[in-house]
Design a protein around this motif. Structure first.
Motif, short mmCIF file in Angstrom:
data_model
loop_
_atom_site.label_atom_id
_atom_site.label_comp_id
_atom_site.label_asym_id
_atom_site.label_seq_id
_atom_site.Cartn_x
_atom_site.Cartn_y
_atom_site.Cartn_z
N LYS A 124 0.84 -1.21 0.00
CA LYS A 124 0.00 0.00 0.00
C LYS A 124 0.87 1.25 0.00
CE LYS A 124 -2.86 2.50 3.34
NZ LYS A 124 -3.48 2.43 4.69
N PHE A 125 1.92 1.27 0.83
CA PHE A 125 2.80 2.43 0.92
C PHE A 125 3.48 2.72 -0.41
CE2 PHE A 125 7.22 3.81 1.42
CZ PHE A 125 7.04 5.07 1.97
N ILE A 126 3.98 1.68 -1.07
CA ILE A 126 4.69 1.86 -2.33
C ILE A 126 3.80 2.56 -3.35
CG2 ILE A 126 5.65 0.64 -4.32
CD1 ILE A 126 6.57 -1.55 -2.35
N THR A 127 2.56 2.06 -3.50
CA THR A 127 1.70 2.59 -4.56
C THR A 127 1.13 3.96 -4.20
OG1 THR A 127 1.09 0.29 -4.93
CG2 THR A 127 -0.10 1.92 -6.19
N ASP A 128 0.79 4.19 -2.94
CA ASP A 128 0.34 5.53 -2.54
C ASP A 128 1.45 6.55 -2.80
OD1 ASP A 128 -2.11 4.57 -1.79
OD2 ASP A 128 -1.72 4.61 0.38
N THR A 129 2.70 6.14 -2.56
CA THR A 129 3.84 7.03 -2.84
C THR A 129 3.95 7.29 -4.35
OG1 THR A 129 5.04 6.19 -0.91
CG2 THR A 129 6.34 7.30 -2.60
N ALA A 130 3.70 6.26 -5.14
CA ALA A 130 3.76 6.42 -6.60
C ALA A 130 2.71 7.41 -7.09
CB ALA A 130 3.58 5.06 -7.27
N TRP A 131 1.50 7.33 -6.53
CA TRP A 131 0.46 8.29 -6.90
C TRP A 131 0.88 9.71 -6.54
CZ3 TRP A 131 -3.53 7.73 -10.05
CH2 TRP A 131 -4.07 6.46 -10.26
N GLU A 132 1.38 9.89 -5.34
CA GLU A 132 1.75 11.22 -4.87
C GLU A 132 2.87 11.84 -5.69
OE1 GLU A 132 2.71 10.65 -0.80
OE2 GLU A 132 0.64 10.28 -0.18
N ASN A 133 3.75 11.00 -6.20
CA ASN A 133 4.89 11.51 -6.96
C ASN A 133 4.65 11.56 -8.46
OD1 ASN A 133 7.49 11.87 -5.11
ND2 ASN A 133 6.34 10.12 -4.30
N GLY A 134 3.44 11.22 -8.88
CA GLY A 134 3.11 11.31 -10.30
C GLY A 134 3.77 10.26 -11.17
N TRP A 135 4.14 9.12 -10.57
CA TRP A 135 4.78 8.06 -11.34
C TRP A 135 3.77 7.25 -12.13
CZ3 TRP A 135 7.77 6.08 -6.43
CH2 TRP A 135 8.73 7.03 -6.06
N ILE A 136 2.51 7.34 -11.80
CA ILE A 136 1.47 6.54 -12.46
C ILE A 136 0.84 7.39 -13.56
CG2 ILE A 136 -0.65 5.23 -12.14
CD1 ILE A 136 0.17 4.84 -9.22
N LYS A 137 1.04 6.99 -14.78
CA LYS A 137 0.63 7.78 -15.93
C LYS A 137 -0.46 7.07 -16.73
CE LYS A 137 4.07 10.79 -15.40
NZ LYS A 137 3.83 12.19 -14.98
N PRO A 138 -1.30 7.82 -17.45
CA PRO A 138 -2.28 7.18 -18.34
C PRO A 138 -1.59 6.31 -19.37
CG PRO A 138 -2.79 9.52 -18.04
CD PRO A 138 -1.44 9.29 -17.41
N ILE A 139 -2.29 5.32 -19.84
CA ILE A 139 -1.75 4.37 -20.82
C ILE A 139 -1.71 5.02 -22.19
CG2 ILE A 139 -2.11 2.13 -21.93
CD1 ILE A 139 -3.69 1.36 -19.34
N ARG A 140 -0.58 4.94 -22.83
CA ARG A 140 -0.42 5.42 -24.21
C ARG A 140 0.22 4.29 -25.02
NH1 ARG A 140 -3.68 8.26 -22.78
NH2 ARG A 140 -3.59 10.49 -22.29
N PRO A 141 -0.60 3.44 -25.65
CA PRO A 141 -0.05 2.29 -26.38
C PRO A 141 0.87 2.74 -27.51
CG PRO A 141 -2.45 2.14 -26.15
CD PRO A 141 -2.06 3.52 -25.74
N ARG A 142 1.88 1.93 -27.77
CA ARG A 142 2.78 2.23 -28.87
C ARG A 142 2.08 2.13 -30.21
NH1 ARG A 142 8.46 -0.92 -27.34
NH2 ARG A 142 8.91 0.27 -25.42
#
Length: 480
Positions: A124-142
């Motif tokens: 839970k901590f890892i992913t909440d941190t990822a959200w806060e730091n903007g590491w989780i981005k919308p999907i943009r397929p190649r």
């Protein structure tokens, strides 16, 4: 680095700070605080990095747990998130609601004497941190593919499949009969376990990834399954199971006896700001009432803890087996006991008493006899052990069965198993209808969210393989 790990011999287990029971009884906020960064690293460093990681083996998603624990211990949280999300579409949700004591943590090899690594809290901590730091981005397929997939059901299986298919470039549309995205994640699980913002930000991520949602759209009523088959190159049925199991006993039809999901849905809607007539009239409000919950699973735990927060006069949970044999999370039982819930073990309801509404549950004491074919000890009634338990509101949390899906979808040639779940070819995950796949609880029966995510990921691969091969249908699944 290796010297950072193996700290379990000198560092005790420490979960995030838990709010006092007297405080958390008054609201629906999550009961655990977040780890501080250094505390998460300290707890992750307790991992023994064993050669055969039983935590990973017993995780339905086979998450790379030792690896992302090591990365967390080293402070490499962006890499830890990348590894965690490689096998799990919703790690912050699973970290909150998975019964870790029965899965990963319950199989940690250091558990005996040292207590397990706090895997769920670190996840839970890892992913909440990822959200806060903007590491989780919308999907943009190649590469954008022209084929489209229609998904029926916006629960965890459908959402996981949608994300995986979108990553491969497919055009994805999700149809759901409810007005919000998430299924049981939004309406069945209380906020004190999973705050709704956690689900809603996943919804927004998928919308930003160009997944289209058609809400308040019931397949069979607003659109037929045949129309979806014409509209899309493949269709996935991920409807879940919502039909509440009932109990056959005198007085079961009395007012004040309701299904658990109706009660939880009303409570969650109130939390979301909706107006619910049955709650406003007091029918689904536990305030000031003597509440009795029937069942011993996680849904029963959600009911008793919700009733406490609504201000019930008393809350009792009746279960016909003992504590060691209940199917729900032992951690949830402990939380409920701390909050004032009384568990009445080895007790089964026999009748419901009252005239205009329920007033008592007539119950009988149970003795566990010899094991049956499943290995579980058989409940047997103890003669002359009846008692009446006061009840103004009785919640039936006895499990869920599939609804009559062929009738609902107007697809009479949709094959079912003897358990009324959808019958599929397990190699292709296709139903008896060409190009129509199925996954999640509607196939395996009522199960855990983590299994639904696993099924959604698996079926996305099967759909991709089928469409990539030119949509060549496998052998048809015969109807029973």
């Amino acid at each position: 680095m290796a010297e950072r790990m193996l700290k379990f011999v000198g560092t005790p287990q420490a979960l995030p700070e838990k709010r006092p029971a007297a405080e958390r009884r008054r609201d629906f906020q999550e009961i655990y605080a977040r780890y501080a960064r250094e505390k998460a690293a300290e707890q992750a460093a307790r991992c023994s990095q064993c050669g055969v990681p039983f935590c990973q083996v017993h995780c339905p998603l086979h998450n790379n747990i030792p690896d992302w624990l090591k990365l967390t211990a080293e402070g490499r949280l962006d890499e830890a998130y990348e590894l965690s999300s490689a096998t799990n579409n919703f790690p912050e949700i699973c970290g909150r609601i998975c019964p870790q004591d029965r899965l990963c943590e319950g199989n940690c090899v250091i558990e005996k004497g040292f207590e397990s690594v706090t895997i769920g809290s670190v996840e839970k901590f890892i992913t909440d941190t990822a959200w806060e730091n903007g590491w989780i981005k919308p999907i943009r397929p190649r590469h954008e593919r022209p084929q489209s997939v229609g998904i029926v059901g916006a629960g965890p299986a459908g959402l996981a499949a949608a994300e995986q298919l979108r990553r491969k470039g497919y055009q994805v549309a999700i149809y759901d009969r409810y007005d919000r995205v998430g299924g049981l994640l939004i309406y069945g699980i209380p906020n004190f376990k999973l705050e709704k913002e956690v689900v809603q930000r996943r919804e927004q991520l998928l919308r930003s990834s160009d997944v289209r949602f058609h809400l308040d759209c019931e397949v069979g009523r607003d659109v037929t399954l045949e129309e979806l088959r014409q509209r899309h190159d493949a269709v996935l049925l991920a409807t879940g199971v919502y039909k509440a199991r009932d109990i056959q006993a005198p007085g079961v039809g009395l007012p004040g006896i309701v299904a658990a999901l109706d009660y939880l849905t009303a409570a969650n809607r109130i939390g979301l700001g909706d107006t619910v007539a049955a709650f406003e009239s007091g029918v689904l409000d536990a305030r000031g009432k003597n509440v009795v919950v029937l069942g011993g699973g996680d849904t029963a735990m959600d009911c008793v803890r919700t009733a406490v927060r609504q201000g019930a006069r008393s809350v009792k949970c009746l279960y016909r087996r003992d504590r060691a044999n209940m199917p729900g999370s032992q951690r949830e039982v402990k939380h409920a006991e701390e909050e004032g819930v009384e568990f009445v073990w080895l007790t089964a309801p026999q009748a419901f008493l009252g005239s205009e509404s329920v007033t008592h549950v007539r119950s009988v004491r149970i003795h566990l006899g010899m094991p049956d074919a499943s290995g579980r000890r058989t409940p047997q009634e103890i003669p002359n052990s009846h008692m009446n338990i006061e009840a103004d509101l009785v919640l039936k949390a006895l499990g869920f069965d599939p609804e009559d899906l062929p009738a609902m979808l107007r697809a009479s040639d949709l094959a079912l198993t003897g358990w009324r779940t959808l019958k599929i070819d397990w190699r292709s995950m296709m139903t008896s209808l060409d190009g129509v796949f199925a996954a999640g609880d509607i196939v395996r029966g009522a199960s855990l969210v983590v299994w639904a995510v696993r099924d959604g990921r698996d079926v996305a691969e099967r759909i991709h393989g089928w469409l990539s091969a030119g949509a060549t249908a496998p052998l048809a699944v015969a109807a029973e």
